[in-house]
Design a protein around this motif. Structure first.
Motif, PDB file in Angstrom:
ATOM      1  N   ALA A 237      -3.813  -9.155  -1.441  1.00  0.00           N
ATOM      2  CA  ALA A 237      -3.972  -7.861  -0.772  1.00  0.00           C
ATOM      3  C   ALA A 237      -4.792  -6.891  -1.615  1.00  0.00           C
ATOM      4  O   ALA A 237      -5.688  -6.201  -1.093  1.00  0.00           O
ATOM      5  N   THR A 238      -4.513  -6.807  -2.914  1.00  0.00           N
ATOM      6  CA  THR A 238      -5.284  -5.898  -3.761  1.00  0.00           C
ATOM      7  C   THR A 238      -6.730  -6.358  -3.912  1.00  0.00           C
ATOM      8  O   THR A 238      -7.640  -5.534  -4.038  1.00  0.00           O
ATOM      9  N   THR A 241      -8.543  -5.482  -0.488  1.00  0.00           N
ATOM     10  CA  THR A 241      -8.774  -4.041  -0.322  1.00  0.00           C
ATOM     11  C   THR A 241      -9.549  -3.435  -1.487  1.00  0.00           C
ATOM     12  O   THR A 241      -9.813  -2.228  -1.484  1.00  0.00           O
ATOM     13  N   GLN A 357      -3.375   2.256  -1.877  1.00  0.00           N
ATOM     14  CA  GLN A 357      -2.515   1.636  -2.896  1.00  0.00           C
ATOM     15  C   GLN A 357      -1.050   1.674  -2.472  1.00  0.00           C
ATOM     16  O   GLN A 357      -0.328   0.681  -2.610  1.00  0.00           O
ATOM     17  N   VAL A 360      -0.496  -0.813   0.511  1.00  0.00           N
ATOM     18  CA  VAL A 360      -0.427  -2.191   0.033  1.00  0.00           C
ATOM     19  C   VAL A 360       0.892  -2.451  -0.672  1.00  0.00           C
ATOM     20  O   VAL A 360       1.538  -3.492  -0.476  1.00  0.00           O
ATOM     21  N   VAL A 364       3.334  -5.317   0.913  1.00  0.00           N
ATOM     22  CA  VAL A 364       3.580  -6.537   0.140  1.00  0.00           C
ATOM     23  C   VAL A 364       5.066  -6.672  -0.195  1.00  0.00           C
ATOM     24  O   VAL A 364       5.641  -7.761  -0.097  1.00  0.00           O
TER      25      VAL A 364
END
Length: 429
Positions: A237-238, A241, A357, A360, A364
């Protein structure tokens, strides 16, 4: 340490051997990884002079009109005046010292009797000339009383289990302060340090709080598997993005003092550490639910146990998701107020670094929790039903159940008459 816990049905010897053969090597690998990542030296201290700080008690507050300045000709920038403080520490201990009334954004408001912290300022041109300012209130005593009340309430309500929970809390902070934070501060990669630290916390806290049993081992394996899922999802995910980790003022300040810290890895480490506490709750609940269902109805099959416990897990997750989001929102209220006052379009705000941030992080953590329910429930159902006799085999055994009573015996039992007693006239009618 787990003697006061609700006793779980003992697992078969074969299941216990399998759990030991699985959990013990994982624990050994965790310890070896912790020793390999253990910081050999602490982080270098940040630059800057160490300003002396001393405790004192406010004895007098004298306010007066503020003098005019070029920025404020009317002299409205206040408050102005002096505060007299009885110093308890430092070179002037036992004396009365004067300081200006604290002013500016976030300055403490002081009254007579307040316990405060004094900072000692020295004139660089003449070290013999010094002055004092009030930095903040002294909060040590109230915090000690609050912590004592917190511990007493937990022990009074939970008894031995509450005492074990306090021990687990102390162990968690010891691992965070003794291994995770020094390891990241010393330049280690934050992600492996966080994974190993979370695994250490999990082993210590779960077994210390809930005792050494098959049920706890199932919760340990479920938590560990969910942490792996959370780490993989967080990395994906990080990366998707393109988050850099510079989404907060604290991260930017940290990069100035310690430029070798990987802020992207630190973001992933925060997601894993933050998810651990809620994961423990979910996995322990699911393992205990399966155990209690099997005890209440030993005839439930593995699939029936899984389905029934999963329904409980769905209800638990539905409330936990709201808890996670509200926890992040509560910790980010100043950020949310800034967003409300922002004039940019909503889409631009949502995709900015600092808000993306948080999105996410929440998403998650929630996905990791959802994965914990079926994983832990399936493990618990397998362990609970392994080694027990099948219902058809028990029914085939002639000694498994007494023969069904005859009609006369049943009628006699309903009428309250012992077998062999003559029936009364009323009973005959």
């Amino acid at each position: 340490m787990g003697a006061d816990h609700s006793p779980a049905a003992p697992a078969s010897p074969r299941v216990r051997r399998i759990l030991v053969a699985t959990v013990v090597p994982l624990f050994v690998l965790t310890v070896i990884a912790a020793l390999a990542l253990w910081p050999r030296q602490g982080p270098a201290p940040a630059g800057g002079a160490n300003v002396p700080r001393h405790q004192g008690t406010v004895t007098r507050v004298l306010t007066e009109p503020c003098p005019p300045t070029p920025e404020s000709p009317a002299g409205d920038d206040g408050p102005c005046g002096t505060v007299t403080v009885a110093a308890k520490q430092g070179p002037d201990a036992g004396r009365q010292v004067e300081t200006p009334i604290p002013a500016g954004p976030g300055a403490p408001r002081v009254e007579v009797g307040d316990e405060v912290i004094l900072v000692e300022l020295t004139d660089p041109a003449d070290p013999t000339v010094k002055a004092y300012n009030i930095a903040e209130h002294q909060r040590g005593t109230p915090l000690i009383w609050l912590v004592a009340l917190f511990a007493a309430a937990i022990v009074a309500f939970g008894r031995w289990r509450g005492l074990a929970a306090l021990g687990g809390l102390v162990a968690s902070f010891a691992i965070l302060l003794g291994f995770v934070l020094p390891g990241i501060g010393a330049g280690r990669s934050p992600l492996p340090v966080a994974i190993v630290g979370a695994a250490l916390i999990m082993f210590v806290v779960l077994y210390l709080t809930h005792g050494i049993s098959a049920q706890t081992s199932v919760a340990v394996l479920g938590t560990l598997g969910s942490l792996v899922v959370t780490g993989v999802l967080g990395t994906l995910a990080t990366g998707a993005t393109h988050l850099t980790g510079f989404g907060s003022e604290d991260a930017t300040t940290l990069s100035m003092f310690q430029g070798d810290v990987d802020l992207h890895g630190l973001l992933l480490a925060g997601i894993i550490i933050g998810s651990l506490g809620v994961l423990d709750d979910v996995t322990v609940t699911q393992a205990a639910t399966v155990t209690e269902l099997a005890r209440a109805n030993p005839g439930l099959s593995r699939r029936q146990l899984y389905r029934a416990a999963t329904r409980v897990g769905r209800a638990h997750i539905a409330s936990t998701v709201n808890t996670i989001v509200l926890a992040y929102a509560g910790a980010s209220l100043p950020l949310l107020l800034l967003l409300v006052a922002d004039s940019r379009p909503v889409g631009e705000i949502l995709t900015s670094e600092f808000l993306a941030q948080e999105i996410v992080r929440s998403a998650v953590a929630t996905l990791g929790l959802i994965a914990a329910v079926p994983l832990t429930t399936a493990l618990a159902a397998v362990v609970t039903t392994a080694g027990r006799r099948r219902p058809d085999a028990a029914a085939a055994s002639p000694a498994a159940a007494p023969p069904p009573p005859g009609r006369d015996e049943a009628l006699e039992a309903l009428g309250g008459r012992r077998p062999g007693e003559p029936r009364s006239t009323e009973a005959a009618w």
